[in-house]
Design a protein around this motif. Sequence first.
Motif, PDB file in Angstrom:
ATOM      1  N   MET A  56      10.762  -4.028  -6.177  1.00  0.00           N
ATOM      2  CA  MET A  56       9.840  -3.004  -6.662  1.00  0.00           C
ATOM      3  C   MET A  56      10.605  -1.740  -7.014  1.00  0.00           C
ATOM      4  N   HIS A  57      10.446  -1.337  -8.251  1.00  0.00           N
ATOM      5  CA  HIS A  57      11.115  -0.141  -8.753  1.00  0.00           C
ATOM      6  C   HIS A  57      10.113   1.010  -8.703  1.00  0.00           C
ATOM      7  N   PHE A  58      10.297   1.892  -7.728  1.00  0.00           N
ATOM      8  CA  PHE A  58       9.422   3.048  -7.568  1.00  0.00           C
ATOM      9  C   PHE A  58      10.067   4.275  -8.206  1.00  0.00           C
ATOM     10  N   LYS A  59       9.272   5.025  -8.919  1.00  0.00           N
ATOM     11  CA  LYS A  59       9.699   6.338  -9.403  1.00  0.00           C
ATOM     12  C   LYS A  59       9.012   7.395  -8.543  1.00  0.00           C
ATOM     13  N   THR A  60       9.790   8.297  -7.977  1.00  0.00           N
ATOM     14  CA  THR A  60       9.191   9.388  -7.214  1.00  0.00           C
ATOM     15  C   THR A  60       8.731  10.449  -8.197  1.00  0.00           C
ATOM     16  N   THR A  61       7.531  10.922  -8.021  1.00  0.00           N
ATOM     17  CA  THR A  61       6.929  11.841  -8.985  1.00  0.00           C
ATOM     18  C   THR A  61       7.494  13.254  -8.808  1.00  0.00           C
ATOM     19  N   PRO A  62       7.482  14.047  -9.893  1.00  0.00           N
ATOM     20  CA  PRO A  62       7.878  15.457  -9.751  1.00  0.00           C
ATOM     21  C   PRO A  62       6.952  16.216  -8.806  1.00  0.00           C
ATOM     22  N   GLU A  63       5.697  15.718  -8.656  1.00  0.00           N
ATOM     23  CA  GLU A  63       4.747  16.382  -7.768  1.00  0.00           C
ATOM     24  C   GLU A  63       4.925  15.986  -6.314  1.00  0.00           C
ATOM     25  N   MET A  64       5.866  15.078  -6.049  1.00  0.00           N
ATOM     26  CA  MET A  64       6.111  14.676  -4.655  1.00  0.00           C
ATOM     27  C   MET A  64       6.307  15.917  -3.802  1.00  0.00           C
ATOM     28  N   ALA A 113      -6.116   0.110   4.301  1.00  0.00           N
ATOM     29  CA  ALA A 113      -6.275   0.434   2.883  1.00  0.00           C
ATOM     30  C   ALA A 113      -6.867   1.822   2.690  1.00  0.00           C
ATOM     31  N   LYS A 114      -7.710   2.266   3.612  1.00  0.00           N
ATOM     32  CA  LYS A 114      -8.334   3.586   3.490  1.00  0.00           C
ATOM     33  C   LYS A 114      -7.323   4.719   3.568  1.00  0.00           C
ATOM     34  N   ASP A 115      -6.159   4.447   4.140  1.00  0.00           N
ATOM     35  CA  ASP A 115      -5.152   5.496   4.301  1.00  0.00           C
ATOM     36  C   ASP A 115      -4.325   5.724   3.035  1.00  0.00           C
ATOM     37  N   PHE A 116      -4.500   4.853   2.025  1.00  0.00           N
ATOM     38  CA  PHE A 116      -3.651   4.923   0.834  1.00  0.00           C
ATOM     39  C   PHE A 116      -4.500   4.989  -0.432  1.00  0.00           C
ATOM     40  N   LYS A 117      -3.918   5.615  -1.441  1.00  0.00           N
ATOM     41  CA  LYS A 117      -4.601   5.744  -2.731  1.00  0.00           C
ATOM     42  C   LYS A 117      -4.203   4.659  -3.721  1.00  0.00           C
ATOM     43  N   SER A 118      -3.073   3.993  -3.500  1.00  0.00           N
ATOM     44  CA  SER A 118      -2.563   3.033  -4.472  1.00  0.00           C
ATOM     45  C   SER A 118      -2.185   1.733  -3.770  1.00  0.00           C
ATOM     46  N   SER A 119      -2.249   0.648  -4.531  1.00  0.00           N
ATOM     47  CA  SER A 119      -1.848  -0.653  -3.996  1.00  0.00           C
ATOM     48  C   SER A 119      -1.511  -1.589  -5.151  1.00  0.00           C
ATOM     49  N   LEU A 145       0.867  -1.186   0.000  1.00  0.00           N
ATOM     50  CA  LEU A 145       0.000   0.000   0.000  1.00  0.00           C
ATOM     51  C   LEU A 145       0.899   1.229   0.000  1.00  0.00           C
ATOM     52  N   PHE A 146       0.615   2.184  -0.906  1.00  0.00           N
ATOM     53  CA  PHE A 146       1.458   3.376  -0.978  1.00  0.00           C
ATOM     54  C   PHE A 146       0.632   4.567  -1.449  1.00  0.00           C
ATOM     55  N   ASN A 147       1.262   5.735  -1.446  1.00  0.00           N
ATOM     56  CA  ASN A 147       0.632   7.027  -1.750  1.00  0.00           C
ATOM     57  C   ASN A 147      -0.404   7.392  -0.686  1.00  0.00           C
ATOM     58  N   ASP A 148       0.096   7.948   0.422  1.00  0.00           N
ATOM     59  CA  ASP A 148      -0.761   8.351   1.539  1.00  0.00           C
ATOM     60  C   ASP A 148      -1.825   9.347   1.067  1.00  0.00           C
ATOM     61  N   LYS A 149      -3.023   9.171   1.565  1.00  0.00           N
ATOM     62  CA  LYS A 149      -4.085  10.134   1.276  1.00  0.00           C
ATOM     63  C   LYS A 149      -3.857  11.466   1.995  1.00  0.00           C
ATOM     64  N   GLU A 150      -2.900  11.472   2.910  1.00  0.00           N
ATOM     65  CA  GLU A 150      -2.568  12.716   3.611  1.00  0.00           C
ATOM     66  C   GLU A 150      -2.057  13.784   2.642  1.00  0.00           C
ATOM     67  N   PHE A 151      -1.453  13.346   1.527  1.00  0.00           N
ATOM     68  CA  PHE A 151      -0.890  14.268   0.546  1.00  0.00           C
ATOM     69  C   PHE A 151      -1.799  14.358  -0.670  1.00  0.00           C
ATOM     70  N   ALA A 152      -1.923  15.570  -1.214  1.00  0.00           N
ATOM     71  CA  ALA A 152      -2.829  15.794  -2.346  1.00  0.00           C
ATOM     72  C   ALA A 152      -2.354  15.045  -3.594  1.00  0.00           C
ATOM     73  N   ASN A 153      -1.047  15.056  -3.858  1.00  0.00           N
ATOM     74  CA  ASN A 153      -0.503  14.411  -5.053  1.00  0.00           C
ATOM     75  C   ASN A 153       0.088  13.051  -4.705  1.00  0.00           C
ATOM     76  N   ASN A 154       0.158  12.203  -5.733  1.00  0.00           N
ATOM     77  CA  ASN A 154       0.829  10.921  -5.548  1.00  0.00           C
ATOM     78  C   ASN A 154       2.326  11.137  -5.424  1.00  0.00           C
ATOM     79  N   ASN A 155       2.942  10.434  -4.490  1.00  0.00           N
ATOM     80  CA  ASN A 155       4.382  10.552  -4.296  1.00  0.00           C
ATOM     81  C   ASN A 155       5.165   9.506  -5.084  1.00  0.00           C
ATOM     82  N   PHE A 156       4.512   8.387  -5.411  1.00  0.00           N
ATOM     83  CA  PHE A 156       5.215   7.301  -6.076  1.00  0.00           C
ATOM     84  C   PHE A 156       4.420   6.782  -7.273  1.00  0.00           C
ATOM     85  N   VAL A 157       5.174   6.256  -8.218  1.00  0.00           N
ATOM     86  CA  VAL A 157       4.626   5.435  -9.297  1.00  0.00           C
ATOM     87  C   VAL A 157       5.403   4.125  -9.278  1.00  0.00           C
TER      88      VAL A 157
END
Length: 661
Positions: free
Chosen positions: A264-272, A240-246, A173-185
Amino acid sequence: MRKTVLIILLLLGTGSIYAQVLPTDTVPAIIHYTTTNGVTKFSSELRPLRAIAGAPAPFYTYFWEFGDGGFSFEPEPMHVYKGNDPILARLYATNNYDDGKRPPTRPRPIKPASTRPMIASTSKEPTLFKMGGNIELKSNCMPKPGDDMMLVFGYRNKAENGQQSLNGTVAILFNDKEFANNNFVLAETRAYHGEKKADLKSLLTTAYLPIKKNNPPVYYASINEIQLKADEQTLLSEKAKDFKSSETWRFENLKQHEERFLFMHFKTTPEMIKDTNAVVRLTAVFIPDNPLVEKEFFNMELQIVASHDPNKMVLRKSRMNYRLTGKNRELTYKIRFQNTGKGPAKKVDVAVNISEVFDQQTIKITNTKPEVINCDSAYTNQSCIKMIKGTDSVHFVFSNIYLPGLQQKGVNDADSTMGFVEYKIKFKEKPKKLPIKSGAAIVFDKNEPIYTNRAVGRFKMGLSPGLIVGYGFPFETYKKNYMNNKNIVIGASLAPYAPHRYYWQVEAYLNSFKEGADLISSEGLGKDTVVNRIPYRILSKDYTKYKKVSTLNIVPAQLRYNVNKFVGVGAGALVSLDIYNKTTDILDYTLSTQNANGTTANSDLKVIANELKKNFTDANVSFFADVQLGLVRVGPSIGFRYLFDPKTNNNRMATYVTWKF
């Protein structure tokens, strides 16, 4: 000929100089390997490191992925391949205390040896499971906006499960809903044991089957009849409710003592989020099909960084709601450190400057690595930690410990060179709405201090609605001679919650209905007329204009400044718009007639001569400055506003009462 040679030499010299100044950040990591007696030894060729002024000497940390499910964090690891098929090896090198970018990764084809190793022990495989569970996560670095990050997801069937073989599901589970933008792809997941993509939603959408009263209810998921107890299903849903992606995978036939790894190869987004004090979370989930084996969650917290530095200070939940922040609010700080030297450290002094808003008496240590006891209860030469409080600082001193150095001979586990101290602290009172900054200095034995980043706590803006009751405004849009200029209006405001200094505020007022009468002319006539066959004499005629206006008033931009919590000043513009305008022309006649008994009687006659209705007819802008006295941040206050209308060159004073919530 000489000129030609000279030109060539100049061009060659220029090219050489240009090559020297070309950036090396795009040079990929070059992998070298040799195979002897079935054991493959790896080494690398990396770009030169560039030291940062005032920082410790730069160095690389390594993450090797061997391409068959094995990995290592050693600089020059050895690995034994079980097969002979060509395979791709990867190196992810992280530059610490270096001002450049991380070397790009370029996979290297490997041809494993056909001979089996004579001594199997020459291959040193890492141990990932240090927390004793069935799953664990490890990243090769902290996330940096725009960079890549590798995550090793390990899962196993430990002996305590009592199962010779397991089937089940694992998820990340990743990309916390606490942040407006996704931090990872999640760019790619490499699996080596037949794991197949699955769907976590099937585990969240369950059907309830009633069973015996005394037993806890069981939820059966639609996939392979996985049994989840009620509390387990609730916990999974809450996680699961705390995250936007899984991402989810099915595994089968996991033997007892067997360890498997997903890469797992994560790319950090420019919007991080660019806040290098923020903490992002990832959660691993382990759900075996067998209901007798415990379901597990593994939570990982990663600090977003601007540069790779193993010594960090972080404040958990650094974005705070000011409404909910008071004297009893407790903040959690964590200072990570790593001994990057060539020898062990026996003493580590972590000095932290404490902001004046905190009460030092409330500090309590919640966790440490290495795990030690308080020095007050330790015997002589026992490993312990002591807290020394100063005027505006506190020292956390680890004594009699053994913290290996990263460059120490024989040290292959980078985790063993790392430590941390975590503590909680409360406010003295409700703080000002200003950023809270803290930093740390770390001293290993008697070496020079290493300074961490500054951990910054910030308050969310929040919104503060307000109610305004005013007297003497707003303006009417077009007329110099105002009608009902001492009217009472009701309005509302919107501003940031409890601002400390400068802030913007908008206001809007309910429609203000105004009625007035202007006497245009009055004259005595002395004429005769007939009304309803009755003779009258017209004594006088008054010509009056009646007006009714509904005006919408908005303050679209107002800059305010709170001098302190009792005095505030502001200035802005007020826009008035006539949304309804009705003008009626009335002729008012005074009539006289003679009654039958010879007496004279007077009467009035009103005649509508003209009526005109208009919508959105006129707009006007006026400017104002004011002062407020009272609880100007949150609560009631009284304001005095001076308004100026450049269109009519008219000034006035108005007063109002406001209450901000």
